[in-house]
Write an enzyme that holds these catalytic residues in place. Structure first.
Site, PDB file in Angstrom:
ATOM      1  N   ASP A  89       0.866  -1.186   0.000  1.00 57.66           N
ATOM      2  CA  ASP A  89       0.000   0.000   0.000  1.00 57.66           C
ATOM      3  C   ASP A  89       0.899   1.232   0.000  1.00 57.66           C
ATOM      4  O   ASP A  89       1.534   1.549   1.013  1.00 57.66           O
ATOM      5  CB  ASP A  89      -0.899   0.031   1.241  1.00 57.66           C
ATOM      6  CG  ASP A  89      -2.026  -0.983   1.189  1.00 57.66           C
ATOM      7  OD1 ASP A  89      -1.966  -1.902   0.354  1.00 57.66           O
ATOM      8  OD2 ASP A  89      -2.968  -0.852   2.000  1.00 57.66           O
ATOM      9  N   LYS A 151      -7.017   3.434  -2.781  1.00 59.78           N
ATOM     10  CA  LYS A 151      -7.322   3.373  -1.348  1.00 59.78           C
ATOM     11  C   LYS A 151      -7.550   4.786  -0.820  1.00 59.78           C
ATOM     12  O   LYS A 151      -6.830   5.711  -1.204  1.00 59.78           O
ATOM     13  CB  LYS A 151      -6.161   2.686  -0.624  1.00 59.78           C
ATOM     14  CG  LYS A 151      -6.254   2.652   0.902  1.00 59.78           C
ATOM     15  CD  LYS A 151      -5.048   1.918   1.484  1.00 59.78           C
ATOM     16  CE  LYS A 151      -4.975   2.049   3.005  1.00 59.78           C
ATOM     17  NZ  LYS A 151      -3.789   1.358   3.563  1.00 59.78           N
ATOM     18  N   LYS A 183     -10.162   0.143  -1.851  1.00 60.44           N
ATOM     19  CA  LYS A 183      -9.995  -0.149  -0.432  1.00 60.44           C
ATOM     20  C   LYS A 183     -10.382   1.095   0.367  1.00 60.44           C
ATOM     21  O   LYS A 183      -9.857   2.176   0.129  1.00 60.44           O
ATOM     22  CB  LYS A 183      -8.552  -0.546  -0.112  1.00 60.44           C
ATOM     23  CG  LYS A 183      -8.313  -0.777   1.389  1.00 60.44           C
ATOM     24  CD  LYS A 183      -6.878  -1.216   1.662  1.00 60.44           C
ATOM     25  CE  LYS A 183      -6.584  -1.293   3.165  1.00 60.44           C
ATOM     26  NZ  LYS A 183      -5.190  -1.718   3.438  1.00 60.44           N
TER      27      LYS A 183
END
Length: 217
Positions: A89, A151, A183
């Site tokens: 991430d 995300k 996400k």
């Protein structure tokens, strides 16, 4: 809806101790969460602690500001994968996005994705700092970059809200008919929030409240 299958059980606090991390891993095993999301230094230990399970190791890169150089992010990602990370991430370069230096933003992501290879790459766009138009632009760049997820948040923005249904809906509309998934992360504390974000389009949830969420009636 099996909420446990959406949850990346998260611990990214600076002052987290080894005891805190072991508790995170134990909860992930107990509740069968999709994965754990941790800082780079903890990747090796997480991999060892969670061996013989299906729980994914998710390691953050360029966290939490996203302001380091591209080569630094790529090095972090490579090292994390070597240490056992299944997914990365990374934080987008928010300054470059706001300066409309879209080529830099895209190359920043592409470089990290190249290091990741077949490992999933999620790109944290930090929605609390972006306008609606900037959220759309960030998602469009992610589509072009080859990354796998957009995300919402790091959860580290002062007075930030984190994942919001309206932002997930906007991201879902922008990413419709593309390979990029979503996400939601930041401020997810209740079962009701989790369900609302999933219904809005999130495939993963990053939260430190996973245990409370799955135990809620």
């Amino acid at each position: 809806m099996e909420l446990k299958n959406y949850i990346e059980h998260t611990l990214l606090k600076q002052d987290a101790t080894e005891k805190d991390l072991i508790n995170l891993y134990e909860e992930a095993k107990k509740y069968g969460f999709y994965g754990v999301c941790i800082n780079g230094r903890n990747t090796k230990n997480a991999k060892e602690y969670l061996k013989n399970t299906k729980i994914k190791i998710v390691t953050v890169v360029g966290f939490p500001l996203g302001a380091c150089t591209t080569s630094t992010k790529a090095f972090e990602a490579k090292e994390a994968i070597t240490d056992g990370a299944d997914e990365i991430d990374m934080v987008i370069n928010v300054q470059a996005l706001k300066d409309k230096d879209y080529i830099y933003v895209q190359k920043d992501i592409e470089t990290v994705k190249k290091v990741c290879g077949n490992n999933i790459l999620k790109v944290i766009i930090e929605t609390d700092l972006l306008t609606k138009d900037e959220i759309v632009k960030a998602c469009e760049i992610i589509k072009k970059s080859g990354a796998d997820f957009a995300k919402t948040s790091t959860g580290f923005v002062k007075n930030g809200i984190g994942a919001k249904v309206e932002d997930i809906e906007l991201m879902a509309r922008t990413l419709k008919n593309s390979h990029v998934k979503i996400k939601a992360s930041g401020g997810i504390k209740t079962k009701e929030q989790a369900i609302a974000l999933i219904n809005a389009g999130a495939l993963r949830l990053g939260t430190s409240s996973g245990a409370a969420i799955v135990q809620a009636d």
